[in-house]
Scaffold this motif. Structure first.
Motif, PDB file in Angstrom:
ATOM      1  N   ALA A 255       1.061  -0.700  -1.066  1.00 40.72           N
ATOM      2  CA  ALA A 255       0.783   0.510  -0.288  1.00 40.72           C
ATOM      3  C   ALA A 255      -0.651   0.503   0.245  1.00 40.72           C
ATOM      4  CB  ALA A 255       1.037   1.751  -1.135  1.00 40.72           C
ATOM      5  N   GLU A 256      -1.590   0.092  -0.587  1.00 42.55           N
ATOM      6  CA  GLU A 256      -2.987   0.066  -0.154  1.00 42.55           C
ATOM      7  C   GLU A 256      -3.207  -0.971   0.945  1.00 42.55           C
ATOM      8  OE1 GLU A 256      -7.426  -0.501  -2.092  1.00 42.55           O
ATOM      9  OE2 GLU A 256      -5.789   0.189  -3.379  1.00 42.55           O
ATOM     10  N   LEU A 257      -2.611  -2.133   0.783  1.00 42.55           N
ATOM     11  CA  LEU A 257      -2.750  -3.154   1.825  1.00 42.55           C
ATOM     12  C   LEU A 257      -2.062  -2.733   3.121  1.00 42.55           C
ATOM     13  CD1 LEU A 257      -2.319  -6.434  -0.233  1.00 42.55           C
ATOM     14  CD2 LEU A 257      -4.426  -5.547   0.801  1.00 42.55           C
ATOM     15  N   ARG A 258      -0.943  -2.032   3.003  1.00 43.37           N
ATOM     16  CA  ARG A 258      -0.272  -1.525   4.202  1.00 43.37           C
ATOM     17  C   ARG A 258      -1.191  -0.545   4.929  1.00 43.37           C
ATOM     18  NH1 ARG A 258       3.983   0.681   1.975  1.00 43.37           N
ATOM     19  NH2 ARG A 258       3.221   2.801   2.102  1.00 43.37           N
ATOM     20  N   SER A 259      -1.786   0.353   4.187  1.00 46.63           N
ATOM     21  CA  SER A 259      -2.707   1.329   4.772  1.00 46.63           C
ATOM     22  C   SER A 259      -3.928   0.638   5.392  1.00 46.63           C
ATOM     23  CB  SER A 259      -3.146   2.319   3.692  1.00 46.63           C
ATOM     24  OG  SER A 259      -4.098   3.214   4.195  1.00 46.63           O
ATOM     25  N   ASP A 260      -4.460  -0.352   4.706  1.00 47.44           N
ATOM     26  CA  ASP A 260      -5.624  -1.079   5.234  1.00 47.44           C
ATOM     27  C   ASP A 260      -5.280  -1.842   6.512  1.00 47.44           C
ATOM     28  OD1 ASP A 260      -7.207  -0.171   3.145  1.00 47.44           O
ATOM     29  OD2 ASP A 260      -6.979  -2.004   1.960  1.00 47.44           O
ATOM     30  N   ASN A 261      -4.110  -2.444   6.547  1.00 51.41           N
ATOM     31  CA  ASN A 261      -3.679  -3.135   7.768  1.00 51.41           C
ATOM     32  C   ASN A 261      -3.467  -2.138   8.902  1.00 51.41           C
ATOM     33  OD1 ASN A 261      -3.054  -6.244   7.662  1.00 51.41           O
ATOM     34  ND2 ASN A 261      -2.618  -5.457   5.610  1.00 51.41           N
TER      35      ASN A 261
ATOM     36  N   TRP B 248      -4.331 -12.629  -6.601  1.00 52.33           N
ATOM     37  CA  TRP B 248      -4.739 -13.202  -7.886  1.00 52.33           C
ATOM     38  C   TRP B 248      -4.337 -12.332  -9.070  1.00 52.33           C
ATOM     39  CZ3 TRP B 248     -10.092 -13.638  -5.320  1.00 52.33           C
ATOM     40  CH2 TRP B 248     -10.166 -14.806  -4.555  1.00 52.33           C
ATOM     41  N   HIS B 249      -4.270 -11.022  -8.878  1.00 50.25           N
ATOM     42  CA  HIS B 249      -4.087 -10.100 -10.001  1.00 50.25           C
ATOM     43  C   HIS B 249      -2.734  -9.411 -10.055  1.00 50.25           C
ATOM     44  CE1 HIS B 249      -8.542 -10.477  -9.810  1.00 50.25           C
ATOM     45  NE2 HIS B 249      -8.350 -10.594 -11.120  1.00 50.25           N
ATOM     46  N   VAL B 250      -1.836  -9.722  -9.140  1.00 52.31           N
ATOM     47  CA  VAL B 250      -0.517  -9.097  -9.174  1.00 52.31           C
ATOM     48  C   VAL B 250       0.214  -9.560 -10.442  1.00 52.31           C
ATOM     49  CG1 VAL B 250       0.729 -10.865  -7.833  1.00 52.31           C
ATOM     50  CG2 VAL B 250       1.478  -8.480  -7.750  1.00 52.31           C
ATOM     51  N   SER B 251       1.025  -8.690 -10.972  1.00 53.14           N
ATOM     52  CA  SER B 251       1.811  -9.025 -12.166  1.00 53.14           C
ATOM     53  C   SER B 251       3.121  -8.259 -12.094  1.00 53.14           C
ATOM     54  CB  SER B 251       1.044  -8.658 -13.438  1.00 53.14           C
ATOM     55  OG  SER B 251       0.794  -7.262 -13.474  1.00 53.14           O
ATOM     56  N   GLY B 252       4.007  -8.581 -13.005  1.00 58.50           N
ATOM     57  CA  GLY B 252       5.245  -7.821 -13.090  1.00 58.50           C
ATOM     58  C   GLY B 252       6.465  -8.599 -12.670  1.00 58.50           C
ATOM     59  N   ARG B 253       7.541  -7.861 -12.565  1.00 54.67           N
ATOM     60  CA  ARG B 253       8.873  -8.412 -12.334  1.00 54.67           C
ATOM     61  C   ARG B 253       8.978  -9.242 -11.050  1.00 54.67           C
ATOM     62  NH1 ARG B 253      13.813  -4.320 -11.959  1.00 54.67           N
ATOM     63  NH2 ARG B 253      12.806  -4.023  -9.969  1.00 54.67           N
ATOM     64  N   HIS B 254       8.274  -8.846 -10.008  1.00 59.86           N
ATOM     65  CA  HIS B 254       8.350  -9.547  -8.719  1.00 59.86           C
ATOM     66  C   HIS B 254       7.087 -10.366  -8.447  1.00 59.86           C
ATOM     67  CE1 HIS B 254      12.075  -7.622  -7.604  1.00 59.86           C
ATOM     68  NE2 HIS B 254      11.564  -6.484  -8.024  1.00 59.86           N
TER      69      HIS B 254
ATOM     70  N   GLY C 191      12.142   1.393  -1.774  1.00 56.50           N
ATOM     71  CA  GLY C 191      13.192   1.468  -2.778  1.00 56.50           C
ATOM     72  C   GLY C 191      12.716   1.723  -4.190  1.00 56.50           C
ATOM     73  N   GLY C 192      11.599   2.403  -4.319  1.00 64.93           N
ATOM     74  CA  GLY C 192      11.165   2.744  -5.672  1.00 64.93           C
ATOM     75  C   GLY C 192      10.307   1.673  -6.287  1.00 64.93           C
ATOM     76  N   SER C 193      10.215   1.726  -7.592  1.00 65.35           N
ATOM     77  CA  SER C 193       9.335   0.829  -8.322  1.00 65.35           C
ATOM     78  C   SER C 193       9.938  -0.562  -8.451  1.00 65.35           C
ATOM     79  CB  SER C 193       9.033   1.395  -9.715  1.00 65.35           C
ATOM     80  OG  SER C 193       8.181   0.517 -10.388  1.00 65.35           O
ATOM     81  N   ASN C 194       9.283  -1.511  -7.806  1.00 63.72           N
ATOM     82  CA  ASN C 194       9.690  -2.907  -7.898  1.00 63.72           C
ATOM     83  C   ASN C 194       8.688  -3.723  -8.681  1.00 63.72           C
ATOM     84  OD1 ASN C 194      12.030  -2.638  -6.400  1.00 63.72           O
ATOM     85  ND2 ASN C 194      10.954  -2.866  -4.467  1.00 63.72           N
TER      86      ASN C 194
ATOM     87  N   TYR D   4      -7.072  -2.827 -13.009  1.00 63.02           N
ATOM     88  CA  TYR D   4      -5.620  -2.972 -12.882  1.00 63.02           C
ATOM     89  C   TYR D   4      -5.136  -2.095 -11.734  1.00 63.02           C
ATOM     90  CZ  TYR D   4      -0.628  -2.680 -13.569  1.00 63.02           C
ATOM     91  OH  TYR D   4       0.728  -2.736 -13.353  1.00 63.02           O
ATOM     92  N   VAL D   5      -4.292  -2.654 -10.897  1.00 57.60           N
ATOM     93  CA  VAL D   5      -3.637  -1.903  -9.827  1.00 57.60           C
ATOM     94  C   VAL D   5      -2.152  -2.227  -9.925  1.00 57.60           C
ATOM     95  CG1 VAL D   5      -3.474  -1.521  -7.328  1.00 57.60           C
ATOM     96  CG2 VAL D   5      -5.691  -2.102  -8.353  1.00 57.60           C
ATOM     97  N   ASP D   6      -1.325  -1.199  -9.961  1.00 62.21           N
ATOM     98  CA  ASP D   6       0.124  -1.381  -9.997  1.00 62.21           C
ATOM     99  C   ASP D   6       0.562  -2.149  -8.742  1.00 62.21           C
ATOM    100  OD1 ASP D   6       2.839  -0.340 -11.196  1.00 62.21           O
ATOM    101  OD2 ASP D   6       2.943  -0.025  -9.012  1.00 62.21           O
ATOM    102  N   PRO D   7       1.495  -3.083  -8.885  1.00 59.86           N
ATOM    103  CA  PRO D   7       1.924  -3.862  -7.715  1.00 59.86           C
ATOM    104  C   PRO D   7       2.365  -3.004  -6.522  1.00 59.86           C
ATOM    105  CG  PRO D   7       2.756  -4.885  -9.698  1.00 59.86           C
ATOM    106  CD  PRO D   7       2.119  -3.585 -10.112  1.00 59.86           C
ATOM    107  N   GLN D   8       3.083  -1.916  -6.774  1.00 58.45           N
ATOM    108  CA  GLN D   8       3.496  -1.053  -5.668  1.00 58.45           C
ATOM    109  C   GLN D   8       2.298  -0.398  -4.995  1.00 58.45           C
ATOM    110  OE1 GLN D   8       6.633  -0.547  -4.232  1.00 58.45           O
ATOM    111  NE2 GLN D   8       6.953  -2.399  -5.426  1.00 58.45           N
TER     112      GLN D   8
END
Length: 169
Positions: free
Chosen positions: A113-119, A46-52, A165-168, A105-109
């Motif tokens: 990363a947090e969801l990867r760690s939680d999974n 719901w809260h993701v934003s940005g280029r992707h 690959g860095g900041s997406n 606010y949480v940066d998309p990257q």
């Protein structure tokens, strides 16, 4: 009006009293984690934003649906073997091991990363429950866990590759 007792809730299983106590307890904690991960994944969706935005938004929605799909099977498995399951949001909060993220606010990257760690944490917890099932010969629960572990490892892979690959953002 009849009053149900815990004995009335016991399911027909040959796993034994210890398994009927321990496996459902482990499944309740796992279910609390799954609900916590589901809600966090939806929160980030719901809260993701940005280029992707579109790609991340769709990925997180797909992952949330997969996570939520586990909930009924976990709860019903606990009941099938004579245990009880979660009854409230308060019980989820008391039993969950996956932490909430209430940040404005949480940066998309950072979300990925947090969801990867939680999974990854969820995978470790499922492996522990699987070991418990192996001790008691509960092959049906173990089989379900094997499929969920595979699904969770796929989510981890997608989150890892998406975040490379860095900041997406």
């Amino acid at each position: 009006m009849t009053t149900m007792t815990k004995a009335d809730l016991q399911g027909p299983t040959d796993l034994g009293a210890n398994a009927n106590r321990d496996v459902p307890a482990a499944l309740r904690a796992l279910l609390a984690d799954v609900f916590a991960l589901y809600l966090k994944t939806k929160n980030f969706h719901w809260h993701v934003s940005g280029r992707h935005f579109r790609d991340y938004h769709l990925l997180l929605d797909e992952q949330a649906e997969q996570i939520f799909a586990m909930t009924d099977d976990i709860a019903e498995r606990a009941r099938k073997i004579g245990g009880t399951t979660l009854r409230s949001i308060g019980q989820i909060a008391r039993e969950q091991r996956i932490l909430d993220n209430d940040a404005d606010y949480v940066d998309p990257q950072d979300m990925l990363a947090e969801l990867r760690s939680d999974n990854q944490q969820l995978t470790r917890e499922m492996r522990r429950v699987h070991e418990l099932c192996d001790e008691y010969g509960d092959v049906a629960t173990a089989s379900l866990l094997e499929n969920w572990i595979d699904e969770t490892e796929r989510r981890i892979w997608f989150l890892y590759e998406t975040g490379r690959g860095g900041s997406n953002s």
